[in-house]
Scaffold this motif. Structure first.
Motif, mmCIF file in Angstrom:
data_model
loop_
_atom_site.group_PDB
_atom_site.id
_atom_site.type_symbol
_atom_site.label_atom_id
_atom_site.label_comp_id
_atom_site.label_asym_id
_atom_site.label_seq_id
_atom_site.Cartn_x
_atom_site.Cartn_y
_atom_site.Cartn_z
ATOM 1 N N ASN A 1 0.822 -1.210 0.000
ATOM 2 C CA ASN A 1 0.000 0.000 0.000
ATOM 3 C C ASN A 1 0.852 1.254 0.000
ATOM 4 N N ASN B 1 2.323 8.121 3.330
ATOM 5 C CA ASN B 1 2.047 7.039 2.380
ATOM 6 C C ASN B 1 3.316 6.500 1.726
ATOM 7 N N SER C 1 0.833 13.021 -5.140
ATOM 8 C CA SER C 1 0.074 12.858 -6.389
ATOM 9 C C SER C 1 0.383 11.546 -7.105
ATOM 10 N N ASN D 1 0.497 7.645 -7.837
ATOM 11 C CA ASN D 1 -0.283 6.455 -7.501
ATOM 12 C C ASN D 1 0.377 5.216 -8.095
ATOM 13 N N HIS D 2 -0.089 4.058 -7.706
ATOM 14 C CA HIS D 2 0.559 2.806 -8.084
ATOM 15 C C HIS D 2 0.564 2.568 -9.591
ATOM 16 N N GLN D 3 -0.391 3.102 -10.297
ATOM 17 C CA GLN D 3 -0.426 2.927 -11.747
ATOM 18 C C GLN D 3 0.754 3.633 -12.420
#
Length: 391
Positions: free
Chosen positions: A216, A243, A352, A354-356
């Motif tokens: 995560n 994060n 900003s 993300n995993h993609q």
């Protein structure tokens, strides 16, 4: 077979970008049917102590992968004391002069700069012997030292500027690792022949695979010198860890401060892995999502070689250093840019992501861009042709 001598202050088994850069150049030229020899100090970087294997001698010559390597004595030191550091450079310069006097020097010589004084010694002595001199400028000194806060504009700085100009003047050709370096040189000597020679790596690119195994938290990694210029300790202090995990590899002047910060803040997800070999590092880096390339302050002329190395690994990059590197990251779509020295903007950019953004397809795209745009052999071919013309 045309002979070439390379004079450098860093060479394997020393680690780091400077050592890797010259090593690739030497081995690359050797494969292009040049007879290559190298002059370098007895290994001592970054510890400031001559490596155990090389102690107790003033000179050691060996043949490594067909390249004759002459390792000369110097007073090794990584002290912050400017007098000791100057003495270290003078000691190596004196060893160079002794070598020039007692050995035959090829007609074509590539001289690495910085250090300015070592380059000056080589350019001054060998120009009188009418050698074809190629000056390989990887960083702009003393400008970079001024921007890093190592120098002030005084008499000493003015003297270094004069040495810099003499080095440029005596060179037949100047290689620069950035457009900014070449622009600086031609602003001083408009008619000087210059060649853009980037710090492209030369290793077999790994095969990428889609593991789909992502946690995560975004795993950010820094690998390299833990020096003042990189500012990793300040980065540890200013990152927002909501994060992310922050992983660190390497060694240097800030290592102890970083370890102490981690120990004092056990709740923060910062993991220091120490120093590993380059092959081990490449394998380890494949486990992370994003690598960060920081500079504490924007340095004119500097383009971190990590950009080209990590692109070949297919690793998305977060660039936090300003200058010409920003344009490369942006135009080649290698990752993200945060405003230099602006930690608020850095954390905003991280938030900003993300995993993609670091999917298998994205990594493959980055690697393919590196293979097409950062081709070591294509660049080396152009340099080899230029050297043959100059001979």
């Amino acid at each position: 077979m045309q002979e070439i001598l390379i004079i450098t202050s860093y060479y394997p088994p020393e680690s780091g970008a400077a050592s890797n850069r010259i090593h690739h150049l030497a081995e690359g030229l050797s494969k292009k049917d040049f007879k290559v020899s190298v002059i370098t100090p007895l290994p001592n970087y970054p510890t400031g102590r001559i490596f155990k294997k090389y102690r107790g001698t003033f000179k050691k010559t060996s043949v490594e992968n067909g390249i004759k390597v002459h390792r000369l004595w110097l007073y090794a030191s990584n002290s912050k004391n400017k007098v000791l550091r100057l003495f270290a450079m003078i000691s190596y310069s004196l060893s160079l002069v002794c070598f020039f006097i007692t050995n035959k020097v090829p007609n074509t010589v590539i001289v690495q700069s910085p250090p300015l004084l070592v380059a000056f010694t080589s350019m001054l002595f060998l120009k009188r012997k009418k050698r074809n001199l190629i000056l390989n400028v990887s960083d702009l000194w003393p400008i970079a030292g001024l921007e890093l806060g190592a120098f002030k504009k005084n008499f000493s700085y003015g003297l270094l500027e004069k040495i810099e100009r003499i080095n440029y003047k005596r060179a037949d050709v100047i290689l620069g690792q950035s457009e900014e370096i070449l622009a600086h040189v031609t602003s001083i000597f408009p008619g000087k022949e210059t060649v853009l020679y980037r710090n492209y790596p030369d290793f077999k690119p790994p095969s990428l695979s889609d593991t789909g195994d992502r946690s995560n938290k975004i795993k950010i990694v820094y690998a390299g010198l833990l020096g003042i210029a990189q500012g990793i300790h300040k980065l540890c202090e200013n990152l927002v860890y909501d994060n992310i995990e922050f992983h660190i590899y390497g060694g240097g002047a800030e290592q102890l401060k970083i370890e102490e910060f981690i120990e004092a803040n056990p709740n923060l997800p910062i993991i220091y892995h120490g120093s590993v070999s380059r092959d081990e590092l490449h394998s380890a880096l494949m486990r992370y999502d994003v690598t960060i390339i920081p500079l504490l302050n924007r340095i004119y002329g500097s383009v971190p070689s990590k950009i080209f190395e990590y692109a070949r690994l297919g690793l998305p990059m977060l660039y936090f250093g300003g200058g010409e590197g920003e344009g490369i990251i942006e135009s080649c779509e290698l990752g993200w840019i945060a405003e230099s020295s602006n930690y608020q903007d850095l954390n905003k950019v991280i938030a900003s992501i993300n995993h993609q953004d670091f999917s298998f397809e994205r990594r493959l795209q980055i690697q393919n861009r590196a293979l097409s745009d950062f081709d070591f052999n294509a660049q080396l071919n152009l340099l080899a042709d230029r050297i043959k013309i100059e001979a």
